[in-house]
Design an enzyme around this catalytic site. Structure first.
Site: not given
Length: 328
Positions: A51-53
């Site tokens: 979920f980083y980006g």
């Protein structure tokens, strides 16, 4: 050197979040330079997230491209990946279907370029017993698809319950001069008792302890939503930053180096397990600053602890909408 999943890792790791989670994203070729600098400096524990980006350009996509270009680095890196959310949200999904979707999606994006050495759910699903979530992840370990299981933002009792099902190789929590919760909520002592290393994210308190954020004008629009950066909270927290800056000036180093050194000074001390800070960086120069080993003396450590006591941090670590997912 610490050991995670049977691999040696440096005393400071590298957080990948800022390379893909910020807008605009760091161009991949620039990100590669930063990643290579981190590895060259000894930061071989890399921490990323599904979920980083955005779904089409998160940590996993960056890592796929990196290891495509530098396949020789794959065996040098110990890779920890967070997932376990409903896609496009921060809603934990720790049931069998959610774990299967997340792990398999991460593996699909990496496309065999790099093994996931540690997989951890970004938060504990309050609707699914942790024993069940860990049990599902254990099946992926057994199948050889992931190397080990980590926990993130987890309460002491939850750590014990999880460890009763399957060995836990690391617990990731926020720990910094601005976030000392694990000293008082038994997370640190529990990890020490069970021999589980702590991976300390945000050791620079989302950039506050770099000394570069001195007014509201220095904040991004996203940062302005975080309690510690808002209004009077931010102004009062700058007093704590200024006090740390004075320690750094006397020491002849940067405030970031003092902050990272303070975290590392507690690694393996009484009541603490091994602690590995994972500061993020988007430039080579910042990596080099963070990776320079600047030990904090006992006198400096005590001085910083006194500062923390006399200048209390203002504002919570997360917005109200996310607070309930902390230390689940």
């Amino acid at each position: 050197m610490a050991t995670l999943v049977g691999r040696s890792v440096g005393p400071t790791g590298f957080g990948l979040m800022g390379l893909t989670a910020r807008s605009p994203q760091t161009p991949y070729e620039e990100a590669f330079k930063t990643m290579r600098a981190a590895l060259a400096a000894g930061a071989n524990l890399w921490n990323g997230g599904e979920f980083y980006g955005p779904p089409q350009s998160n940590s996993l996509h960056l890592l796929n491209d990196y290891f495509t270009k530098y396949p020789e680095d794959a065996d040098k890196v110990v890779l920890s990946i967070k997932g376990g959310f409903v896609p496009g949200s921060f809603i934990p999904s720790g049931d069998k279907a959610g774990i299967k979707r997340s792990v398999e999606n991460c593996l699909k994006i990496l496309d065999g370029k790099k093994k996931i050495d540690i997989f951890e759910c970004g938060r504990v699903d309050p609707n699914v017993p942790i024993e069940e979530t860990v049990g599902h992840l254990a099946e992926f370990v057994k199948a050889g698809k992931i190397g080990g299981i980590g926990l993130s933002e987890t309460a002491a009792a939850t750590i014990r319950r999880a460890a009763s099902v399957h060995p836990i190789v690391a617990v990731e929590v926020e720990y910094s001069i601005f976030a000392t919760d694990i000293r008082h909520n038994e997370v640190a002592s529990t990890c020490a008792e069970l021999g589980i290393p702590i991976v300390a994210y945000s050791p620079l308190s989302r950039g506050l302890l770099t000394g570069k954020k001195t007014s509201p004008d220095d904040l991004t629009e996203a940062e302005k939503n975080w309690p510690r950066f808002q209004g009077e909270n931010f102004l009062k927290n700058l007093e704590l930053v200024k006090a740390i800056n004075k320690v750094a000036e006397k020491k002849g180093c940067t405030p970031a180096q003092v902050a990272i050194g303070w975290v590392k000074a507690q690694s393996g001390s009484a009541g603490f397990p091994t602690i590995i800070p994972i500061p993020g960086a988007t430039t080579v120069s910042r990596v080099e600053e963070n990776m320079k080993d600047v030990p904090v003396t006992s006198a400096e450590f005590n001085e910083i602890n006194k500062i923390i006591t006399t200048i209390p941090v203002q504002g919570g670590r997360y917005p109200k909408s996310l607070e309930h997912l902390c230390f689940g």
